[in-house]
Design an enzyme around this catalytic site. Structure first.
Site, mmCIF file in Angstrom:
data_model
loop_
_atom_site.group_PDB
_atom_site.id
_atom_site.type_symbol
_atom_site.label_atom_id
_atom_site.label_comp_id
_atom_site.label_asym_id
_atom_site.label_seq_id
_atom_site.Cartn_x
_atom_site.Cartn_y
_atom_site.Cartn_z
ATOM 1 N N ALA A 122 6.122 47.875 24.721
ATOM 2 C CA ALA A 122 7.490 47.333 24.791
ATOM 3 C C ALA A 122 7.551 45.952 24.148
ATOM 4 O O ALA A 122 8.489 45.643 23.396
ATOM 5 C CB ALA A 122 7.947 47.285 26.249
ATOM 6 N N ASP A 164 3.264 55.617 23.535
ATOM 7 C CA ASP A 164 3.951 54.468 24.145
ATOM 8 C C ASP A 164 4.930 53.814 23.176
ATOM 9 O O ASP A 164 6.058 53.479 23.549
ATOM 10 C CB ASP A 164 2.923 53.407 24.585
ATOM 11 C CG ASP A 164 2.134 53.840 25.793
ATOM 12 O OD1 ASP A 164 2.112 55.049 26.088
ATOM 13 O OD2 ASP A 164 1.528 52.967 26.444
#
Ligand code: MEV
Length: 328
Positions: A122, A164
């Site tokens: 992120a 991810d």
């Protein structure tokens, strides 16, 4: 100046087995890292990071790209996160053809670090998007996901999967098969996360499964069974059948435990969630410690987890469908 944010993720199904080419379904969650980037007049990189999760702390880092690095960090995990920011900035400079651009970077994250929720992905995704925009370049999502994967690949010595970074960039539920990632249909998923305050050693856990799989035929069968279960999970997602999704999560946790990657605290949190009436619960990520994910539309699981001695923090984090967001 530009600000971007990007979500963390949980594995609804399929971690560990995905290493052997079985399908997996990571899902983006509504917990974000937010990164603000301002271009400097010189070539320096200054990073300020604020961890807003469990035991929030702030560190400052005077980057390594111009002159000697002056790193003054007390937290190993945050120091590791700085490596990701360095590489993300290198990707942004490359994408904007501005190799000498300097930046002030401010990272704020409410995703627990190193706990299987995709915190580094992120931060990387949000940093690449904000830094390229600060240089006047707008990348499409495919390029952000690809460059973010390159960062994880470099920092993790070639061990990273695309899961991810793709999930954080695109949002939603994602089907991962080998190097291929695609978004798949999913209903609103009422995720509740329980965090034991710790973190597992991903490399050691992945190696542990590898040696088990090489030694015992049951372990190879278990990995395959996880793949079969994921196929059924995809059908349940399409049918928006939360009860069946929960049942499959429970099976998935049992199979991961058979592979030796659960822990006492993860098992305790899984059972606290099930006892509170969650449709299902499982560990998420590499295991060994860190987080579990449960499905519950009511507040009962979150409350039960908060009272569980094994749990340091519990929070609701529903499915995120936006992925990387341009905040400013
Ligand atoms: C870790 O978040 C997920 C694992 O499947 C490892 C990997 O896919 O690289 C355990």
């Amino acid at each position: 100046m530009a600000t971007s944010s990007a979500p963390g993720k949980v594995y609804l199904f399929g971690e560990h087995a995905v290493v052997y080419g079985e399908p997996a379904v990571p899902c983006a969650i509504e917990r974000r890292a937010t990164v603000t980037v301002e271009k400097r007049a010189d070539e320096r990189l200054r990073v300020r990071a604020q961890d807003l999760s469990l035991e929030g702390f702030t560190v400052e880092y005077d980057g390594s790209t111009a002159g000697t690095p002056e790193v003054d960090v007390t937290e190993d995990l945050v120091e590791a996160a700085m490596g990701y920011v360095d590489e993300a900035i290198a990707q942004a400079r490359d994408a904007a053809d501005a190799p000498n651009a300097g930046f002030d970077v401010h990272v704020e994250s409410s995703i627990p670090l190193g706990a299987g929720l995709g915190s580094s992905a992120a931060v990387v995704v949000a940093t690449i998007d904000a830094a390229t925009r600060a240089l006047g370049v707008e990348l499409d999502r495919e390029e952000i996901a690809d460059r973010a994967y390159q960062v994880e690949h470099t920092v993790q010595d070639g061990q990273a999967s695309r899961a991810d970074t793709f999930c954080s960039t695109m949002g939603g539920a994602v089907l991962v098969e080998g190097d291929n990632c695609e978004r798949i249909a999913a209903p609103d998923l009422p995720f509740v996360v329980g965090y034991d305050g710790g973190a597992g050693d991903t490399g050691a856990l992945v190696s542990g499964v590898r040696s088990l799989r090489e030694t015992y035929p049951f372990a190879a069968d278990t990995v395959e069974s996880i793949g079969d279960l994921v196929e059924q999970g995809i059908d349940a997602l399409e049918a928006e059948d939360t009860t069946e999704l929960g049942r499959l999560m429970n099976f998935n946790h049992g199979l991961l435990a058979a592979l030796g990657v659960s822990s006492r605290s993860l098992d305790a949190m899984v059972w606290a969630a099930r006892d509170a009436g969650a449709a299902g619960a499982k560990l998420t990520g590499a295991g060994g410690g860190g987080c579990i994910v449960a499905l519950d539309e009511t507040d009962a699981t979150e409350t039960a987890l908060k009272y569980s001695p094994a749990c340091a923090e519990a929070f609701r984090a529903e499915l995120d469908t936006e992925g990387v967001c341009r905040e400013q």
